[in-house]
Design an enzyme around this catalytic site. Structure first.
Site, PDB file in Angstrom:
ATOM      1  N   CYS A   1       0.847  -1.198   0.000  1.00  0.00           N
ATOM      2  CA  CYS A   1       0.000   0.000   0.000  1.00  0.00           C
ATOM      3  C   CYS A   1       0.879   1.242   0.000  1.00  0.00           C
ATOM      4  CB  CYS A   1      -0.866  -0.019   1.255  1.00  0.00           C
ATOM      5  SG  CYS A   1      -1.854   1.459   1.487  1.00  0.00           S
TER       6      CYS A   1
ATOM      7  N   CYS B   1      -4.191   7.055  -1.634  1.00  0.00           N
ATOM      8  CA  CYS B   1      -5.519   7.080  -2.235  1.00  0.00           C
ATOM      9  C   CYS B   1      -6.594   7.424  -1.207  1.00  0.00           C
ATOM     10  CB  CYS B   1      -5.828   5.787  -2.970  1.00  0.00           C
ATOM     11  SG  CYS B   1      -6.067   4.379  -1.911  1.00  0.00           S
TER      12      CYS B   1
ATOM     13  N   THR C   1      -4.342   4.515   7.610  1.00  0.00           N
ATOM     14  CA  THR C   1      -3.287   4.261   6.638  1.00  0.00           C
ATOM     15  C   THR C   1      -2.481   5.530   6.354  1.00  0.00           C
ATOM     16  OG1 THR C   1      -4.576   2.531   5.609  1.00  0.00           O
ATOM     17  CG2 THR C   1      -2.910   3.582   4.237  1.00  0.00           C
TER      18      THR C   1
ATOM     19  N   GLU D   1      -0.495   1.241   9.320  1.00  0.00           N
ATOM     20  CA  GLU D   1      -1.679   1.801   9.964  1.00  0.00           C
ATOM     21  C   GLU D   1      -1.406   2.231  11.420  1.00  0.00           C
ATOM     22  OE1 GLU D   1      -1.863  -0.586   7.719  1.00  0.00           O
ATOM     23  OE2 GLU D   1      -3.129   0.495   6.311  1.00  0.00           O
TER      24      GLU D   1
ATOM     25  N   HIS E   1     -13.235   4.735  -2.753  1.00  0.00           N
ATOM     26  CA  HIS E   1     -12.179   3.935  -2.130  1.00  0.00           C
ATOM     27  C   HIS E   1     -12.302   2.463  -2.525  1.00  0.00           C
ATOM     28  CE1 HIS E   1      -8.752   4.060   0.379  1.00  0.00           C
ATOM     29  NE2 HIS E   1      -9.233   3.345   1.366  1.00  0.00           N
TER      30      HIS E   1
ATOM     31  N   TYR F   1      -9.481  -0.757  -5.096  1.00  0.00           N
ATOM     32  CA  TYR F   1      -8.881  -2.043  -4.731  1.00  0.00           C
ATOM     33  C   TYR F   1      -8.642  -2.961  -5.927  1.00  0.00           C
ATOM     34  CZ  TYR F   1      -8.700  -1.323   0.252  1.00  0.00           C
ATOM     35  OH  TYR F   1      -8.355  -0.874   1.501  1.00  0.00           O
TER      36      TYR F   1
ATOM     37  N   CYS G   1      -4.897  -1.282  -7.088  1.00  0.00           N
ATOM     38  CA  CYS G   1      -3.668  -1.549  -6.323  1.00  0.00           C
ATOM     39  C   CYS G   1      -3.476  -3.028  -6.051  1.00  0.00           C
ATOM     40  CB  CYS G   1      -3.666  -0.744  -5.024  1.00  0.00           C
ATOM     41  SG  CYS G   1      -5.031  -1.120  -3.908  1.00  0.00           S
TER      42      CYS G   1
ATOM     43  N   GLU H   1      -5.953  -6.535   5.490  1.00  0.00           N
ATOM     44  CA  GLU H   1      -6.191  -5.231   4.869  1.00  0.00           C
ATOM     45  C   GLU H   1      -7.132  -5.371   3.678  1.00  0.00           C
ATOM     46  OE1 GLU H   1      -6.141  -1.618   2.978  1.00  0.00           O
ATOM     47  OE2 GLU H   1      -5.380  -3.411   1.994  1.00  0.00           O
TER      48      GLU H   1
END
Lengths: 480, 480, 480, 480
Positions: free
Chosen positions: B100, B104, B191, B259, B294, B298, B301, B445
Site C-alpha cells: 500500500c 488514495c 493508513t 496503519e 475507495h 482495490y 492496487c 487489509e
C-alpha cells in the site's frame, strides 16, 4: 428491401426456403412453427429496439462506410463508445427476451472478418477486404440477419483437420472453379441459423500449412442449394412445441438461441462471396478476434438474463412470505453481486478496447476471456441460488392442465397459494419461468457458447504477461 | 515549498514533529525508523512517478481549479478518463511497491468532501465548499500528503454514536468557539497517518439528528497539539525492525499501509479548516461517496500486488523445476484470471462514472462495491494458490542468519538449491517475498480496508434495482 | 401376501386403486403409464436387490421384533453397522438406477416414529409405540412400500400453522370420533407416493401449544377414500411420456422420485393407525429425527448417481478423443473428490450414531446436516463440471427421430462420430444420459429434498457447541 | 526409563544433546529456549492426556505385541475402533494446544513400516519385520517420541533421485558395512524433530530399480553423530522468541509443529535399526501407507484448531456487540459446517478401514486423500471467514508494550473497549489468538503437510474406480 421493423423481419423470413429438419420432419415456415417461432421473436426484438426511442441510441449506429443509420448488429465498431454501447444493448435485449437473440454471433463475425481481411490483403496482396466491404454495405443497407458459422464437428479431438479419418469433420474447399469454390462439411451449434438470411462461414481454429483447404471464409445464403439444417433439441422443448404457455416458462421466447447443425453438401460459393481461401497464416488471428468479441458479449446478455431471474426469485419470495428473511436477502445480494461481476468484465474489456490496423475497434483480449470464463462459473452459481430461493415446488409442480382442470384445479390453486393477495397462478408462472431459466440447455450454452472454459484458460495464460511479472517480483525481492 | 520529488517528500517529513508511539516508545523520525521508513518509501514512490516520463501521464493531472499540473493524488476527477487513469496509476504503484502506498485514502476523502460540500452549501447556505476549495488549492500547490481519517472505534457496535457508554467512541465536537471547534475521539486503522502532513477528519457513518456533534469534517495538521498516534503491529514486523532484508521478504517496502490509531485529545481546529459541523443529513452521502471511490481502488492496487505475486510463484516454479507441470500452469492461469476479474470492476466502475452536481466525477456505486467485495474473496484465493505453488518450504525455511552462517550456511545452500543455474538465494528471497505477501496483515487489509464485506453487501442490495427486475420477470412470465 | 420380488411388487401395485392425476387426466395403472412406470421400476430395484446374492447383506436385515429377515427399508437400525449398511445400500441403488428409488423416506419415517412414540408414551402414558410396532411388523412381514409424508404447503411462510388464512395449509385433525380421526390438508413433493402402498403422515415442523390439531402422525392406505394425488411435471417429462428411449437419457428409469401432491379431503383414520394426536411437545423431536436420518442418506444415493455421471463423462471423453488432456483428467478428479466428500459425511454420521431410549440407533445430527448441506452445493458443482466435460452438443443435439431418419440420419451419424471405433449412437446416448442427470428437476431435488439449505444451517449452528468452543479459545488466549 | 508424564518427557529431552541451529546459533536446551519450548509443551500434552481420566481411553491403547498399556502414539491400529479413537484423540489435542503436537507423524511412520516390512519379508525373505518389531516394543515400553522423516529436498523436481546433479538431494546409502549402513542427505519440514528422541527415516517417493541406494528405512537417534538440525522460521516467531505472551497470540503454544531441516552427514546406522535397504519395489507401498494414515489425521487435528478459532471469533463478536447480527451467525455456521466436513472424512476413512496382511489396520485410501485435500481448501476458507468476523483491528492493533505503557496504555484500553463488561484486554488477547491461527505458517502447514494438493489429486484419480463407473453409465444409457 430494407428491413425496418420486427414485422418486416418476420415477413422476410417467409420468403426464404431453407431446408430445415426437426424431430425427423421438415419445418416449412420457421415463423409459425412452435419450435422456431420463439427464436424468431427473440431475433425480431433486435429489429424492434431500433424503432424504440429509448433504445435507439444503443440499437443503431452510423455506418462508417456510408454514413447511414444502420443496425448496431451490422456495424463495425469505430471507438470505445461503440464497444460499450454494444454491451449495454445486449443487456437490454437479455432483459426483454430472457434468452439469446442470436444476432451477436454474426456481428462478431463481421467485425473479425473486416479487420482480418484488411491485414490479409496488406500482407498477401489479395482483395478480400474490398469484396467483404461490398457485401457488408449490402447487409447494412438491407439489415439482413447473418449467422456466424465457426464450430466444426472436429471428430477425434486429439487430431487436427488434416489428420481426421473423415476429411469432412472440418468444413473445407473440395473444388475450386474459375467463378467460385465448392465447400463441404458441417458447422454445429449454430445459433440463429434457421432464422438468418445469410451464413458467414469461418474457420474454427488456427490451421497449419497442411490445412490450406480448411482455411476458408465465405458467405452463403441460408437457403443455398446443398445447405441442410437440423434443429436441435432443448430442455423441455415439447412444452414449447405443444404451446403450453404456462409450463414452458416463457410464453413468448425460447430457452437459448435455437441452435442447429448446418450441413454443407458441396455448396457452391461465387468468388465475390469468398473472403479467405487458403491463407492459413490468418486463421488464428481470425478465430482470436472473433472469440474475443464474442466472449466480451456474455457479460452483457447473460446479465440481462440474470436480471430477469433475480426479479423472478424476488417476486416469488414475496409471494411465499420469505422476502424479509435475512438469508433470502443475502442470497439475492449474491445474485446481484455475481451478475455485476460478469458485467464488469464486459464493460472493462470494451473500455480498454483498441483500434486494429483497419480502424475497427477490438476489445481487450485478456479481459474478454476473463469475462466469458466467469460466465461459465457464475451463471451456474446464480442458477443454484435461484433454485435454492425458489423452493422444491419447481420440481414437483403439477401441470397447467391440472391447474385448469375442473375437479383438481381448485385443489392446485388452494395448495399453491402463498401470501394472501397474490394469485396462485402468479406463483406457478414465476416458478415455471425460473425452471426454464435455470436448467439444462440454458446453462450448457453459458458454458460452451463462445468457447469452452479451457479455451479461455489458454488465452488467459497467453495474455497474462508472465515475463514482465517475474521482473516485478525480482525487483521487489532484491534480486539483481 | 512545493514537494516535487521523493527526496523532497522525505525531507518534508523530517520537518514535522508528530507524536507517534510504537511498541511503547516514541518514534522521533519516521523516515529513519525501521518500522515506518518502508511506508515512507512506498508513499515516496507516488512522488517519484510524477517525474517518471513513462508514468507522468498517469501520476499527474491538470487542476481544474488552477490549470496547473498537480499530483493526481490531489486532483478532483473531471471525467471518465481521470477515473480510469487513477485505476491504472494504482496498479503501477502496486507493481512497483508490492504494498500500500497510502495516498488514495486522502484522494478519496478530498473528492468526496469536494462534491458533498458543494451540495451541502446549496441546501443549507453554508460556505464549506469555498473554504474547502481554498485548502485544496494549497494541497495541490504544495503537493502535501493527506490521510483520510474516517473509521471510529465504535465501542459497542450494536449501538450508534449517541448511545455509547463512552461518548468518545466516535470523534465529536466537544466545544464550539468563535474562531473554531475542539474535537475529541480517535480514528483507527489510519493508513499513512504517520507519514502524512495533514489529516482530513470525516464521519464514519450516516448520523441521525441526535448525533449533531458527531457530524464533523475538518482538516488537522499531523503534528497539531493533542494529536497522538499509535503505530500498529504487523505480521513479522520484527524482521523489518531488525532490518533483516532477506527474511522481511520485501527489502524496501512494508506489508501494508503502516496503519496507526490517531487519538484526538481536545484538538482545536480553526474555522477555515472546518468543512462540516452538524449537517447530519449529509453524513450518509459523504460516507457513501468516499466509500465508492475507495472501494473502486482495490481492483487497481491489489491487482498490482497480485501481478508481483504471480511473477514470484512463476519464477519460483522455474527454480524448482515445476514450471511446465500442467497443474502449475493451470494454477498460475487461475491467479491471472482472478486478478483480472478484480481489475475489471475497477475499470468498469470508472468507465460508468458520472458527474456529481459539483462537476466532480463519481464512479458507479454498484460496480465499485462489487469490486471491493471480490477483493475480499479473491485476494485470499490468490494467496492460497500462491502458497500451494510455492511449497511447504515457506513455513520451514531457515533464517538468513543460517544462510550466512559459516558452518551451516553451505548446508542451507546445498539443500535449498533447485534446478542447476538458479542461485539458492534467489529461491529463498522469492520464498520470503511470497511469505510476506500472502499471510496475515496483508490479507486482513484486503478484507477490511475500504469497508468490511458486509458493508458492500448492504450497498449491493440497495443499488440492485430489484423493483425494476421484478417487472422484467413478470413481463416474461406473462403476468399482466 | 409377502412381496419377495420386483415382479411381485409391481403386481401388488396393480391391486391398488389410488386416485392419481397427471396432466389433467387420471392414471389408472401406475405400472404401465409412461409417466410413473420408470419410478415403479426404480422402487422395484429395492426388492430385486434383496434377492441378489451380492447385495443381500446390504438389502436385508434381521428384524429385532420378529427375528425374521426383512427388507432393510422396513428395518429399525439396531447398531452402527445397520446405519453404515444403509448408506452403502443407497449408493448401490443410486448406481443401478441413476435416480431416486424412493423407499428411504418411508424408512426414515418409520425409524423416527418408532423412537419418538417410545419416548412420548413414557412421558404421556399413551400407547402409540405399541400401536406403531404392530403396524410395523405388518409392514416388515408383507414388505409393503411406505411413503413418509411430511412437507405441508405452508401458505404464507412468515406465519405458523395456526395463523394461516386457510387452516388447511398444514394437515390437521378436523374431527375426532371414538373409532378414529378425520384429517384434512395436503402434503407436497411426496416422493414415491403414487407407487406406495401406505402413507405415513407426519407433522412438518415443531408446533406450539396453539397447534394441537396439527400434531398428528398416522398411517393411511394410498387408496383410502378422500386421498387424491397429483403427479408433478419433471424436466423433459414429455420425452419419457412419449417413450423416446434415447432422448429420455435413461431408457428405464426416471429423473427423480416421481413426486406428487397428496391431498387429504376429510380422510378417516382408525385409531390403531394413529401414532400421535395433539402431543405438540414431541413434534420438534419427530421432525429432527426424521430429518437427521433423511439428510444422512444423501451422501449415499447421490454419490451413487455421481458415480454414474463420472463414468458417463469419462466414457464420452474417450469417444471424443479428449480423455488424456490434463484438464479433463483434473476435472474428473474433482468430480470424484466432491462425491467422496459427500459420501464421507454419510459414513461418518453413521459411524458416530448413538442409540435412542427405544434402542433404535440415530445418526449424528451435526454430521448428517453437514452431509445434506454439502449435497446442495456439490451436486451442482459436479453437474457443472460434467457439462463442461461433455461439451456443447448436449444443448444442440438432434433428436432420435433425426438419427433414425432415412435422409438425414446418415448426416447425424457422420457428424457426431468421434474417435474411430466408437459408434456415434454411443456418443448420443451418453450425451442424453448426462443431459438427464444434470439439469432441472434432478438438481432441484438435491437442493430441497430432506430440507432446504437454510434448514440445515439452523441445525448446524444449534449443534455446533459454541459455548464449549469459546472456553477452549479463552484458555489458549490466556484469559482467566 | 519409561516416560509417564509431561514432566518426565521434558526431563528426558534435557538428557539428549542434538545439534540444533536457529537463527545462526546453537540451541542448547530445547525445553527452555523460547523458540522450541512451545513445541515441547504441545508434544508434552500427548503425554499428559494419557494421565487424564477423561482422555485416557483415547490417549492410550493395549499393545497387541505385549498386552501392556501404551501411548496410542506408539500403537499399531488393530481395528476400526483404534482408527476412530486416533482421530478423536487428535481433535482433542488440537483443541487443547491450538497447534500441532507432532507425534502423529511418527505414529504413521510406525504403522506404515510395520505393515510394509511384513509384506517385504514375505516376498524377499528378509527379516526387517522382526527387527522393526523389537525396536517398536522398545518405543512402546519407553514411550519415546519418534519423528517420521520422509520429505527429501528433491532439488530439480522434474527429475528423479538418480538424475539429480547432486546425488544427496535424496537421502541415500553411501556405504554398506558388515555391521550397518552409512547414510547422507537431508529431510526437510521435519515436524517435532528437535524434541523427538528418535528419527524414523523413510523414502519420500516410489523409486525405480536405478535408485536402490535411495530405498532405505532406518531409525536414527536424534543426537546421533552427523545429525544436524536447522530450525525454521515461522510467522511472527520473534514475538514468541521475545516471550511477548499477549502479542504471540498463544502464550503457551506455537504456530505449527516446530519444523526443522535434518541433515545427515554420513551417519552410521547399525543393522538392527535398518528396516529397508534396497527394496525399491516396496517404496511406493510404504509411501502410500504412510501418506494415507497421515492424510487421515488432518480432519482430526485441524478441526480441533478450527474449534478454537470458531470459539475465538464467537467470543470476539460478543465483545464487539455483533454476535446477533444475522450475517455473523451465518458465517459462524459456515465455519462449523466446513470443519465438520473435514472431520467427516477422517471418521469415514477410519470407519472404512481394512486390515493389511500384517493385521495392522489401514484407513480407506480414497477417503483419506479426500480428507487432506479438503483441508487444503477449507482451512483457508475458515481463516478467511474468521478474519472477516474479527475485523480490521487484527492488522493495526498496538503492541502489548503500548497496552502496558503508562501514558498511552489508558488510550489503548479506552479505544479498544467494546461492549461494557468485557475487558479490553480480552479483546486484544482474542484478537492476537485469531491472528496467530489464521496467517502464514499455520496455513502453509495445512496446505503442504502430509503432501501437497496435487499429490492427493493423483491418488484420488487412481483410486476413483473409473472403469467400473463407465460400466454403470453404459448400462443406464442402454448401451450394450
Amino acid at each position: 428491401m430494407r428491413i425496418e421493423t420486427a414485422a418486416q423481419y418476420i415477413e422476410s423470413l417467409r420468403a426464404l426456403k431453407p431446408k430445415i429438419f426437426y424431430k425427423g420432419e421438415r419445418i416449412e415456415d420457421v415463423t409459425g412453427h412452435p419450435a422456431t417461432a420463439p427464436h424468431v421473436r427473440a431475433a425480431a426484438m433486435t429489429y424492434a429496439l431500433a424503432g424504440d426511442p429509448e433504445a435507439r441510441d444503443l440499437a443503431t449506429a452510423t455506418s462508417h462506410l456510408t454514413g447511414r443509420t444502420v443496425s448496431r448488429f451490422t456495424h463495425i465498431h469505430q471507438d470505445v463508445g461503440d464497444l460499450i454501447k454494444k454491451v449495454k444493448l445486449l443487456r437490454v435485449l437479455g432483459q426483454k427476451t430472457g434468452t439469446c437473440f442470436q444476432r451477436c454471433v454474426g456481428l462478431d463475425g463481421l467485425n473479425a472478418t473486416y479487420s482480418v481481411t484488411y491485414e490479409m490483403d496488406r500482407k498477401h496482396g489479395t482483395e478480400y477486404h474490398e469484396r467483404f466491404t461490398r457485401w457488408l454495405i449490402h447487409l447494412q443497407d438491407e439489415n439482413v440477419m447473418v449467422t456466424g458459422a465457426m464450430t466444426d464437428p472436429k471428430g477425434d479431438r486429439s487430431k487436427g483437420p488434416a489428420d481426421q479419418a473423415d476429411p469432412d469433420q472440418y468444413v473445407h474447399v473440395v473444388e475450386r472453379r474459375p467463378e467460385g469454390i465448392v465447400i463441404r462439411g458441417a458447422k454445429v451449434h449454430q445459433t440463429g441459423a434457421v432464422n438468418s438470411h445469410e451464413i458467414l462461414v469461418m474457420p474454427t481454429a488456427a490451421m497449419d500449412e497442411r490445412s490450406g483447404e480448411y482455411a476458408v471464409i465465405c458467405a452463403v445464403p441460408a437457403d443455398a442449394p446443398g445447405v441442410t439444417m437440423i434443429f436441435g433439441r432443448q430442455a423441455n422443448d415439447d412444452r414449447r412445441d405443444k404451446r403450453e404457455r404456462i409450463d414452458a416458462g416463457k410464453p413468448s421466447f425460447g430457452a437459448v438461441g435455437g441452435e442447429a447443425v448446418i450441413v454443407f453438401e458441396d455448396v457452391f460459393v461465387p468468388s465475390e462471396r469468398v473472403f479467405m481461401d487458403g491463407q492459413t497464416d490468418f486463421t488464428g488471428l481470425l478465430v482470436a478476434r472473433f472469440a474475443n468479441h464474442h466472449r466480451a458479449n456474455y457479460g452483457g446478455c447473460k446479465t440481462g438474463l440474470i436480471d430477469v431471474l433475480t426479479g423472478a426469485v424476488t417476486y416469488l419470495s414475496q409471494i411465499q412470505g420469505t422476502a424479509k428473511a435475512s438469508h433470502v436477502r443475502d442470497k439475492v445480494t449474491e445474485m446481484i453481486h455475481l451478475s455485476e461481476t460478469l458485467y464488469s468484465s464486459s464493460i472493462a474489456c470494451a473500455a480498454e478496447g483498441k483500434p486494429t490496423p483497419s480502424g475497427a475497434y477490438l476489445v481487450d483480449a485478456l479481459l474478454a476471456n476473463v469475462c466469458k470464463h466467469n460466465v461459465t462459473r457464475f451463471h451456474f452459481e446464480v442458477a443454484r441460488i435461484a433454485l435454492d430461493l425458489a423452493g422444491g415446488f419447481l420440481a414437483t409442480l403439477p401441470s397447467q392442465y391440472d391447474l385448469r382442470h375442473e375437479e383438481i384445479g381448485p385443489l392446485v390453486k388452494k395448495y399453491f397459494t402463498g401470501v394472501a393477495g397474490f394469485p396462485a397462478e402468479d406463483r406457478i408462472r414465476i416458478g415455471r419461468l425460473i425452471e426454464a431459466m435455470t436448467g439444462g440447455t440454458a446453462l450448457v450454452e453459458s458454458m460452451h457458447g463462445a468457447g469452452s472454459p479451457q479455451a479461455q484458460r489458454v488465452m488467459i495464460l497467453r495474455e497474462g504477461g508472465l515475463e514482465r511479472k517475474i521482473k516485478l517480483a525480482k525487483v521487489l525481492a532484491g534480486i539483481a
